[in-house]
Design a protein around this motif. Structure first.
Motif, mmCIF file in Angstrom:
data_model
loop_
_atom_site.group_PDB
_atom_site.id
_atom_site.type_symbol
_atom_site.label_atom_id
_atom_site.label_comp_id
_atom_site.label_asym_id
_atom_site.label_seq_id
_atom_site.Cartn_x
_atom_site.Cartn_y
_atom_site.Cartn_z
ATOM 1 N N ARG A 329 2.617 -13.511 3.140
ATOM 2 C CA ARG A 329 1.838 -13.201 1.940
ATOM 3 C C ARG A 329 2.720 -12.808 0.764
ATOM 4 N N HIS A 330 3.888 -12.245 1.039
ATOM 5 C CA HIS A 330 4.686 -11.673 -0.043
ATOM 6 C C HIS A 330 6.117 -12.205 -0.094
ATOM 7 N N THR A 331 6.478 -13.134 0.782
ATOM 8 C CA THR A 331 7.834 -13.686 0.786
ATOM 9 C C THR A 331 7.762 -15.184 0.554
ATOM 10 N N HIS A 332 8.571 -15.672 -0.369
ATOM 11 C CA HIS A 332 8.506 -17.085 -0.730
ATOM 12 C C HIS A 332 9.894 -17.710 -0.646
ATOM 13 N N PHE A 333 9.921 -18.954 -0.163
ATOM 14 C CA PHE A 333 11.164 -19.726 -0.140
ATOM 15 C C PHE A 333 10.782 -21.193 -0.157
ATOM 16 N N SER A 334 11.283 -21.949 -1.119
ATOM 17 C CA SER A 334 10.956 -23.365 -1.216
ATOM 18 C C SER A 334 11.969 -24.202 -0.461
ATOM 19 N N ARG A 335 11.487 -24.955 0.513
ATOM 20 C CA ARG A 335 12.358 -25.920 1.180
ATOM 21 C C ARG A 335 12.688 -27.061 0.217
ATOM 22 N N ASN A 336 11.771 -27.348 -0.698
ATOM 23 C CA ASN A 336 11.938 -28.445 -1.661
ATOM 24 C C ASN A 336 11.684 -27.914 -3.074
ATOM 25 N N PRO A 337 12.638 -27.183 -3.657
ATOM 26 C CA PRO A 337 12.378 -26.531 -4.951
ATOM 27 C C PRO A 337 12.072 -27.487 -6.094
ATOM 28 N N LYS A 338 12.632 -28.699 -6.066
ATOM 29 C CA LYS A 338 12.350 -29.649 -7.150
ATOM 30 C C LYS A 338 10.908 -30.141 -7.063
ATOM 31 N N PHE A 352 5.147 -19.051 -8.150
ATOM 32 C CA PHE A 352 5.736 -19.132 -6.825
ATOM 33 C C PHE A 352 5.430 -17.880 -6.020
ATOM 34 N N GLY A 353 4.945 -18.072 -4.807
ATOM 35 C CA GLY A 353 4.791 -16.968 -3.882
ATOM 36 C C GLY A 353 3.453 -16.257 -3.909
ATOM 37 N N GLU A 354 2.540 -16.623 -4.820
ATOM 38 C CA GLU A 354 1.307 -15.846 -4.914
ATOM 39 C C GLU A 354 0.124 -16.536 -4.239
ATOM 40 N N GLY A 355 0.253 -17.820 -3.879
ATOM 41 C CA GLY A 355 -0.888 -18.586 -3.391
ATOM 42 C C GLY A 355 -1.517 -18.043 -2.125
ATOM 43 N N ILE A 356 -0.717 -17.845 -1.072
ATOM 44 C CA ILE A 356 -1.251 -17.368 0.208
ATOM 45 C C ILE A 356 -1.832 -15.965 0.055
ATOM 46 N N ASP A 357 -1.157 -15.121 -0.718
ATOM 47 C CA ASP A 357 -1.661 -13.761 -0.916
ATOM 48 C C ASP A 357 -3.015 -13.780 -1.618
ATOM 49 N N ARG A 358 -3.182 -14.694 -2.567
ATOM 50 C CA ARG A 358 -4.466 -14.770 -3.279
ATOM 51 C C ARG A 358 -5.567 -15.234 -2.328
ATOM 52 N N ILE A 359 -5.274 -16.228 -1.472
ATOM 53 C CA ILE A 359 -6.275 -16.670 -0.493
ATOM 54 C C ILE A 359 -6.683 -15.496 0.391
ATOM 55 N N CYS A 360 -5.686 -14.776 0.902
ATOM 56 C CA CYS A 360 -5.967 -13.647 1.797
ATOM 57 C C CYS A 360 -6.797 -12.579 1.093
ATOM 58 N N SER A 361 -6.454 -12.272 -0.139
ATOM 59 C CA SER A 361 -7.184 -11.233 -0.878
ATOM 60 C C SER A 361 -8.637 -11.640 -1.096
ATOM 61 N N GLU A 362 -8.854 -12.908 -1.458
ATOM 62 C CA GLU A 362 -10.219 -13.377 -1.685
ATOM 63 C C GLU A 362 -11.039 -13.314 -0.401
ATOM 64 N N LEU A 363 -10.440 -13.744 0.712
ATOM 65 C CA LEU A 363 -11.168 -13.751 1.976
ATOM 66 C C LEU A 363 -11.438 -12.331 2.467
ATOM 67 N N GLU A 364 -10.477 -11.430 2.290
ATOM 68 C CA GLU A 364 -10.678 -10.040 2.692
ATOM 69 C C GLU A 364 -11.824 -9.414 1.903
ATOM 70 N N THR A 365 -11.882 -9.732 0.615
ATOM 71 C CA THR A 365 -12.953 -9.202 -0.221
ATOM 72 C C THR A 365 -14.322 -9.662 0.278
ATOM 73 N N LYS A 366 -14.389 -10.891 0.784
ATOM 74 C CA LYS A 366 -15.646 -11.437 1.304
ATOM 75 C C LYS A 366 -15.925 -10.988 2.737
ATOM 76 N N GLY A 367 -14.964 -10.305 3.353
ATOM 77 C CA GLY A 367 -15.134 -9.904 4.736
ATOM 78 C C GLY A 367 -14.869 -11.023 5.720
ATOM 79 N N CYS A 368 -14.070 -12.011 5.311
ATOM 80 C CA CYS A 368 -13.783 -13.174 6.161
ATOM 81 C C CYS A 368 -12.368 -13.088 6.734
#
Length: 486
Positions: A329-338, A352-368
């Motif tokens: 959720r909070h660590t990012h590393f691009s295998r293909n940065p270009k 970079f790095g915020e996508g998975i955390d945003r999904i998790c936050s949205e789902l937690e808010t919904k109780g999913c």
């Protein structure tokens, strides 16, 4: 970047501000950290604490020291590109900002003290020995998008795709000049023009000619299991090819046709539509797969498997860099940065790095349930559970007669029914029982659908907006709950 953008932009994975007074040794740390991660931009002459525009003019001696940092304090040297941006400083004088453009590097870099750093969010994380060794190994993989493609020539590049991209990023020269002067997409070596893997994947007329399995396959199964042989339960099997942006768009568009929606009359007489997978979650998971797959693994493609209760994204390659299931959720590393930078220009990657955390936050808010990740051999499997399933999900044997027209309409409503009892409760107490903190989300995903399907009733039914409104279970919900106690 404009001065206004610099002042407004938050420090993040790929951006940081530094005062002109920064010590050269201290400046080496973010330079090394960004080079070891996704690259980025350092704005020098802007206070990182107050964002005050200090400028660099009048500090020529310190400026010259800072310009030497990528060479004198980084090992090996970092190939930084410098740009000067005119501005008006805090005292109202004409001045300049120094922008250091730091590329993502295929090498592991350290500072003069042989300390290794990596950019993680808005911080430069110092790596321990094990993390440093892991990064060193992963740097070997990262070269693959820069590897030249055997047999590929300029004729294999679709210049329409190139011209569209340079229009998006505001590049002022021609498409061919962009390819020759940026990211080593096209280089001259041994008297020949060589085209990189990233160039073919992003701009190729037919990338699958060189990378047959660089594609995305969608498989839909009937039920919750993957069966084979006589019991095979595949009901859809679709493959998407083309350049990466074409694949991303086609895959997301098709997945949208497979999403289930449930519409019901809301509390205020307005119809509400719920999806079993949010549009953002689908987009982010598809982009992650295309962006971070290991393209050197040529024996399989990205596979997206849809079951009745979940989506599974199977992507060739292990988790890259320092990313692990417990820190994803909070660590990012691009295998293909270009490739990542390209998709960011098209707004498929916001930051970079915020996508998975945003999904998790949205789902937690919904109780999913939040997505889960694990590696099976060389395949990363990411599972996204449905936010709700069909009514069949709630068909269970019962010993007491339940009204045939009643069942909780969603997983969230079922959770609410299981938590409530006979007495009236206010909204705050109901949110506490369900572990939800966002009031509007609780109203839209719990209270409104529970009222519509007859799970709860108001204390003041004729005054929906009563300041002391409370809710309790209906008789039919109590009967259903009695028959569905685990």
């Amino acid at each position: 970047m404009t001065i206004e953008e610099i002042q407004a932009r938050k420090e993040c994975q790929t951006f940081d501000c530094k005062s002109i007074q920064i010590d050269p040794k201290a400046l080496a740390i973010p330079i090394v950290a960004m080079a070891n991660a996704d690259g980025g931009v350092l704005a020098i002459g802007v206070s990182d604490k107050t964002r005050r525009i200090e400028g660099i003019d009048g500090n020529e001696e310190r400026l010259n020291e800072l310009l030497r940092v990528p060479f004198d304090f980084c090992n090996p040297s970092v190939k930084v590109r410098c740009e000067y941006l005119p501005c008006t400083d805090y005292s109202g004088m004409e001045n300049r900002i120094l922008l250091m453009h730091i590329p993502a590097s295929g090498q592991l870099h350290t500072n003069q003290a042989d300390e290794c750093f990596m950019r993680v969010g808005d911080k430069s994380k110092k790596l321990n020995f094990d993390e440093r060794m892991q990064l060193l190994y992963d740097k070997g993989e990262r070269y693959y998008e820069d590897k030249d493609v055997y047999g590929a020539t300029i004729d294999d590049i679709d210049m329409t795709l190139v011209n569209d991209y340079i229009s998006v990023i505001g590049y002022g020269k021609s498409g061919m000049e962009y390819l020759r002067e940026n990211n080593d997409f096209v280089i001259e070596a041994d008297g020949q023009q060589k085209v990189s893997t990233a160039c073919i994947l992003l701009f190729g007329k037919n990338p699958q000619r060189f990378f047959p399995r660089a594609r995305t396959r969608f498989i839909r199964y009937e039920g919750k299991e993957e069966k084979v042989g006589r019991d095979m339960n595949v009901i859809k099997d679709v493959t998407f090819e083309g350049a990466i942006l074409q694949q991303v768009r086609s895959t997301i568009s098709y997945l949208e046709t497979q999403v289930s929606e449930h519409s019901f009359l809301g509390e205020h007489g307005v119809f509400v539509t719920r999806r079993n997978y949010s549009k953002y979650a689908i987009q982010e998971m598809v982009v992650n797969s295309c962006c971070h797959r290991a393209y050197n693994i040529k024996g399989t493609e990205i596979q997206i498997k849809m079951f009745d209760d979940r989506l599974v994204f199977e992507t060739p390659g292990d988790l890259p860099g320092l990313v692990r299931p417990d820190n994803i959720r909070h660590t990012h590393f691009s295998r293909n940065p270009k490739i990542a930078q390209y998709l960011k220009a098209y707004k498929y990657v916001k930051e970079f790095g915020e996508g998975i955390d945003r999904i998790c936050s949205e789902l937690e808010t919904k109780g999913c349930a939040i997505p889960s990740f694990h590696v099976d051999a060389f395949i990363l499997k990411a599972t996204l559970m449905a936010e709700w399933t069909s009514e069949k999900e709630f068909d269970r044997p019962s010993t007491v007669q339940v009204p045939s027209n009643y069942r909780p309409s969603s997983v969230q409503v079922e959770k609410l029914v299981q938590q409530m009892h006979d007495e009236y409760l206010n909204v705050s107490k109901m949110m506490e029982l369900c572990g939800i903190k966002h009031r509007m989300t609780f109203r839209d995903n719990y209270i409104n659908p529970a009222l519509c399907d007859g799970s709860i009733e108001r204390k003041y039914p004729d005054q929906p907006n009563h300041p002391k409104q409370m809710y309790r279970l209906t008789e039919q919900a109590k009967v259903w709950k009695l028959n569905n106690i685990d």
